[in-house]
Enzyme design. Structure first.
Site, PDB file in Angstrom:
ATOM      1  N   LYS A  17       1.334  -0.496   0.001  1.00 33.97           N
ATOM      2  CA  LYS A  17       0.415  -0.033  -0.146  1.00 33.97           C
ATOM      3  C   LYS A  17       1.042   1.073   0.354  1.00 33.97           C
ATOM      4  CE  LYS A  17      -2.705   2.667   3.589  1.00 33.97           C
ATOM      5  NZ  LYS A  17      -0.923   3.148   3.871  1.00 33.97           N
ATOM      6  N   ASN A  18       1.907   1.812   1.074  1.00 34.94           N
ATOM      7  CA  ASN A  18       2.837   3.228   1.185  1.00 34.94           C
ATOM      8  C   ASN A  18       3.639   3.033  -0.687  1.00 34.94           C
ATOM      9  OD1 ASN A  18       1.677   3.280   3.239  1.00 34.94           O
ATOM     10  ND2 ASN A  18       2.639   2.990   4.594  1.00 34.94           N
ATOM     11  N   ARG A  63      -3.826  10.596   3.663  1.00 34.44           N
ATOM     12  CA  ARG A  63      -2.874  10.700   3.766  1.00 34.44           C
ATOM     13  C   ARG A  63      -1.834  10.661   2.706  1.00 34.44           C
ATOM     14  NH1 ARG A  63      -1.055  13.744   7.309  1.00 34.44           N
ATOM     15  NH2 ARG A  63       1.348  13.879   8.107  1.00 34.44           N
ATOM     16  N   CYS A 100      -5.518   8.067   9.027  1.00 34.23           N
ATOM     17  CA  CYS A 100      -5.398   7.723   9.564  1.00 34.23           C
ATOM     18  C   CYS A 100      -5.504   8.687  10.936  1.00 34.23           C
ATOM     19  CB  CYS A 100      -4.904   6.377  10.217  1.00 34.23           C
ATOM     20  SG  CYS A 100      -5.299   4.936   9.249  1.00 34.23           S
ATOM     21  N   ARG A 160      -0.305  14.914  13.218  1.00 38.00           N
ATOM     22  CA  ARG A 160       0.244  14.194  11.691  1.00 38.00           C
ATOM     23  C   ARG A 160       0.917  15.585  11.031  1.00 38.00           C
ATOM     24  NH1 ARG A 160      -1.653   8.818   9.633  1.00 38.00           N
ATOM     25  NH2 ARG A 160       0.523   8.211   8.974  1.00 38.00           N
ATOM     26  N   PRO A 161       1.281  16.765  11.517  1.00 38.83           N
ATOM     27  CA  PRO A 161       2.040  17.823  10.919  1.00 38.83           C
ATOM     28  C   PRO A 161       3.064  17.153   8.970  1.00 38.83           C
ATOM     29  CG  PRO A 161       3.679  17.512  12.551  1.00 38.83           C
ATOM     30  CD  PRO A 161       2.420  16.184  12.757  1.00 38.83           C
ATOM     31  N   ILE A 162       2.678  18.240   8.400  1.00 43.40           N
ATOM     32  CA  ILE A 162       3.410  18.124   7.225  1.00 43.40           C
ATOM     33  C   ILE A 162       5.017  18.779   7.294  1.00 43.40           C
ATOM     34  CG2 ILE A 162       1.793  16.726   5.974  1.00 43.40           C
ATOM     35  CD1 ILE A 162       0.881  19.267   4.196  1.00 43.40           C
ATOM     36  N   ASP A 163       5.070  19.503   8.105  1.00 45.05           N
ATOM     37  CA  ASP A 163       6.236  20.963   8.579  1.00 45.05           C
ATOM     38  C   ASP A 163       7.431  20.271   7.398  1.00 45.05           C
ATOM     39  OD1 ASP A 163       6.039  19.120  10.330  1.00 45.05           O
ATOM     40  OD2 ASP A 163       7.464  20.174  11.359  1.00 45.05           O
ATOM     41  N   ASP A 170       3.452   0.194  12.504  1.00 50.16           N
ATOM     42  CA  ASP A 170       2.366  -0.150  11.411  1.00 50.16           C
ATOM     43  C   ASP A 170       1.538  -1.211  11.585  1.00 50.16           C
ATOM     44  OD1 ASP A 170       1.306   2.201  10.702  1.00 50.16           O
ATOM     45  OD2 ASP A 170       2.057   1.850   8.351  1.00 50.16           O
ATOM     46  N   ILE A 215       6.401   6.193  17.209  1.00 51.00           N
ATOM     47  CA  ILE A 215       6.379   7.120  16.107  1.00 51.00           C
ATOM     48  C   ILE A 215       5.380   8.483  16.077  1.00 51.00           C
ATOM     49  CG2 ILE A 215       6.353   7.097  13.377  1.00 51.00           C
ATOM     50  CD1 ILE A 215       8.847   6.082  14.387  1.00 51.00           C
ATOM     51  N   ARG A 271      -9.269  -0.588   3.427  1.00 50.04           N
ATOM     52  CA  ARG A 271      -8.457   0.793   2.952  1.00 50.04           C
ATOM     53  C   ARG A 271      -6.755   0.070   2.635  1.00 50.04           C
ATOM     54  NH1 ARG A 271      -6.290   5.426   6.430  1.00 50.04           N
ATOM     55  NH2 ARG A 271      -4.890   5.608   4.828  1.00 50.04           N
TER      56      ARG A 271
HETATM   57  C1  UD1 Z   1       4.208   6.866   6.691  1.00 52.43           C
HETATM   58  C2  UD1 Z   1       3.095   6.076   6.433  1.00 52.43           C
HETATM   59  C3  UD1 Z   1       2.222   5.429   8.059  1.00 52.43           C
HETATM   60  C4  UD1 Z   1       2.698   4.321   8.731  1.00 52.43           C
HETATM   61  C5  UD1 Z   1       4.248   5.720   8.857  1.00 52.43           C
HETATM   62  C6  UD1 Z   1       5.556   5.473   9.989  1.00 52.43           C
HETATM   63  C7  UD1 Z   1       2.479   6.500   4.579  1.00 52.43           C
HETATM   64  C8  UD1 Z   1       1.295   6.975   3.502  1.00 52.43           C
HETATM   65  N1  UD1 Z   1       2.068   6.323   5.709  1.00 52.43           N
HETATM   66  O1  UD1 Z   1       3.088   7.795   7.533  1.00 52.43           O
HETATM   67  O2  UD1 Z   1       1.946   4.012   6.979  1.00 52.43           O
HETATM   68  O3  UD1 Z   1       2.470   4.403   9.758  1.00 52.43           O
HETATM   69  O4  UD1 Z   1       5.185   6.141   7.607  1.00 52.43           O
HETATM   70  O5  UD1 Z   1       6.442   4.730   9.459  1.00 52.43           O
HETATM   71  O6  UD1 Z   1       3.192   5.930   3.492  1.00 52.43           O
HETATM   72  N2  UD1 Z   1       6.629  13.803  11.420  1.00 52.43           N
HETATM   73  C9  UD1 Z   1       6.385  15.367  11.552  1.00 52.43           C
HETATM   74  N3  UD1 Z   1       6.453  16.217  10.440  1.00 52.43           N
HETATM   75  C10 UD1 Z   1       6.072  16.002   9.310  1.00 52.43           C
HETATM   76  C11 UD1 Z   1       6.382  14.347   8.922  1.00 52.43           C
HETATM   77  C12 UD1 Z   1       5.983  14.223   9.965  1.00 52.43           C
HETATM   78  O7  UD1 Z   1       6.583  15.905  12.343  1.00 52.43           O
HETATM   79  O8  UD1 Z   1       6.400  16.688   8.234  1.00 52.43           O
HETATM   80  C13 UD1 Z   1       6.361  12.910  12.444  1.00 52.43           C
HETATM   81  C14 UD1 Z   1       5.626  12.263  12.707  1.00 52.43           C
HETATM   82  O9  UD1 Z   1       4.185  13.973  13.416  1.00 52.43           O
HETATM   83  C15 UD1 Z   1       5.342  10.999  13.352  1.00 52.43           C
HETATM   84  C16 UD1 Z   1       6.999  10.951  12.649  1.00 52.43           C
HETATM   85  O10 UD1 Z   1       7.674  11.963  11.870  1.00 52.43           O
HETATM   86  O11 UD1 Z   1       5.490  11.154  14.214  1.00 52.43           O
HETATM   87  C17 UD1 Z   1       7.243   9.716  11.175  1.00 52.43           C
HETATM   88  O12 UD1 Z   1       5.928  10.422  10.768  1.00 52.43           O
HETATM   89  P1  UD1 Z   1       5.824   9.582   8.736  1.00 52.43           P
HETATM   90  O13 UD1 Z   1       7.224   8.952   8.414  1.00 52.43           O
HETATM   91  O14 UD1 Z   1       6.452  10.949   8.282  1.00 52.43           O
HETATM   92  O15 UD1 Z   1       4.804   9.078   8.638  1.00 52.43           O
HETATM   93  P2  UD1 Z   1       3.119   9.260   7.617  1.00 52.43           P
HETATM   94  O16 UD1 Z   1       4.025   9.778   6.469  1.00 52.43           O
HETATM   95  O17 UD1 Z   1       2.810  10.266   8.238  1.00 52.43           O
END
Ligand code: UD1
Length: 427
Positions: free
Chosen positions: A22-23, A93, A117, A122-125, A306, A328, A398
């Site tokens: 999936k990912n 996501r 989920c 879950r920021p995207i900064d 996961d 995480i 999903r």
């Molecule tokens: C991806 C996976 C999800 C998995 C996760 C961790 C996809 C679509 N989803 O989610 O299934 O559970 O990896 O293996 O591939 N963070 C920040 N700022 C950011 C981005 C992330 O602070 O801009 C933090 C998150 O809040 C979290 C950590 O970094 O604490 C890891 O998140 P991340 O690896 O980015 O997870 P996702 O990409 O959302």
């Protein structure tokens, strides 16, 4: 409206074939935008997240042709749009990958904040910082639309202070056509990061080091179409591994890369299961009752977050007290309330869950609170006495292709029921 009904207590036996990840698909399908031509993508899982991703590609102007059950042809030559609205992103996501892919191809992207989920904040900064480092102007506009634009993207050094799967992939997507070299330090190393890098390279990109501590991307002027097969899904595989172990079954999980499963294999062995690794399969034989063990989720190659809810089910019937540390996400124990309805004894304190193993679980009406929580409920149903009915199964769909058929082929007593058939409603 349907639920999944499971009658537990049957050890699983047989073989199950794992689908594409999936990912990985979640990143590779948007990445076809960078080709500006035809890509053939094989081993695509038939799950709702893929359906939503294809819908976005089509709305942007791509042509998608289904070649067979798991193979798609995606032509992104006619794709012209660069805006993805909330109505399209709210389901998942991974819609954030359209930011990197559109920015990389057109130098501009407008994508609504992603859904997905609820695992806490879950920021995207980090994604935004990576785009900005490459020279893009990044803003949040009205209706939570993130816009990124640049006359020219220029290679740079990007250091992530938190390991992020999504930000690592998005940085690669935006950097492949940037001018010069981009170095991504402290990147995620998940198998799907490596798969995305290899896919981009077969489209003509120049990426080295994916899966190591530093990824180097040398920008190229143009990319082209290619044929690619998506890597097997380590989390789907792990879910069947845990189900085999906890039911005391004997299941061979096929179409996997055993190396990607090492963290899960190690914990299952520690809990008493036998795991035999083949070239592209693992055989899991469960013992009588699992032994306690402790789990801490970590970025790859650590134990995947996961798989945390599924492993918690196994530990909830283990002998002794086990500890899970979730490092995480900050809200990934919501499923514990559902598990408690089935007789599990779990106390959560912040990022830690303390699980007092009980001898057995009892079937109950429960719900999937998110994708992996839903998979955990299903495993709990497979091991519980009596019938479990799982509501809100759209979360499970999903990310798991044909989950009911696959478990049924392993001997499980599992089926879809209409909500009006539910004994839970009439009880
Ligand atoms: C991806 C996976 C999800 C998995 C996760 C961790 C996809 C679509 N989803 O989610 O299934 O559970 O990896 O293996 O591939 N963070 C920040 N700022 C950011 C981005 C992330 O602070 O801009 C933090 C998150 O809040 C979290 C950590 O970094 O604490 C890891 O998140 P991340 O690896 O980015 O997870 P996702 O990409 O959302």
């Amino acid at each position: 409206m349907e639920k999944i009904a499971v009658r537990g207590g049957i050890p699983l036996h047989g073989n199950v074939k794992i689908s594409g990840a999936k990912n990985a698909a979640a990143a590779i399908l948007p990445a076809t935008i960078l080709a500006g031509g035809k890509c053939i993508i094989e081993n695509v899982p038939r799950i709702s997240d893929v359906k939503y991703t294809l819908r976005i590609l089509e709305r942007l102007g791509a042509k998608v042709r289904v070649i067979n059950k798991s193979t798609l042809e995606i032509d992104t030559a006619p794709l012209k749009g660069f805006t993805v609205t909330h109505e399209l992103t709210r389901h998942m996501r991974a819609s954030y990958y359209f930011l990197g892919a559109l920015l990389g191809r057109f130098g501009k992207a407008k994508v609504a904040m992603p859904g997905g989920c609820n695992l806490g904040v879950r920021p995207i900064d980090l994604h935004e910082k990576a785009f900005a480092a490459l020279g893009a102007k990044v803003d949040t506009e009205e209706n939570a639309i993130i816009s990124a634009s640049a006359d020219k993207l220029v290679g740079t050094r990007i250091y992530f202070d938190v390991v992020s799967v999504g930000a690592t992939a998005n940085a690669m997507l935006a950097a492949v056509r940037a001018e010069g070299r981009t170095e991504i330090e402290n990147p995620a190393k998940e198998p799907h990061i490596v798969d995305l890098a290899n896919f981009l390279n077969s489209m003509g990109a120049n990426i080295r080091g994916a899966g190591t501590d530093i990824i180097r991307v040398d920008g190229v002027k143009e990319l082209h179409g290619c044929t690619w097969s998506v890597v097997p899904d380590q989390i789907e595989a792990g879910t069947y591994m845990v189900a085999a172990a906890v039911t005391g079954g004997d299941v061979t999980i096929e179409n996997v890369t055993p190396k990607h499963l090492e963290a899960i294999t190690a914990k299952l062995r520690e809990s008493g299961a036998t795991v035999d690794e083949g070239d592209d399969s693992v055989r899991v034989i469960g013992g009588s009752r699992p032994a306690k063990c402790s789990v801490k989720t970590m970025p790859h190659p650590g134990f995947p977050t996961d798989m945390q809810p599924q492993m918690a089910v196994l530990l909830s019937v283990a002998q002794g007290t086990s500890y899970i540390t979730e490092s995480i996400f900050d809200n990934r124990f919501r499923y514990v309330d559902q598990l408690a309805r089935m007789g599990a004894v779990v106390k959560v304190d912040g990022k830690m869950a303390v699980i007092e193993g009980v001898e057995s679980l009892m079937g109950a009406p429960v719900q999937a609170d998110d994708l992996r929580a839903g998979a955990a409920m299903l495993i709990a149903g497979l091991v519980a006495n009596g019938q479990t009915e799982i509501d809100r199964i759209e979360y499970i769909e999903r990310g798991y292709e044909e989950i009911v058929a696959k478990f049924r082929a392993l001997g499980a007593d599992i089926r879809y029921i209409k909500c009006e058939e539910s004994t839970a409603l009439t009880a």
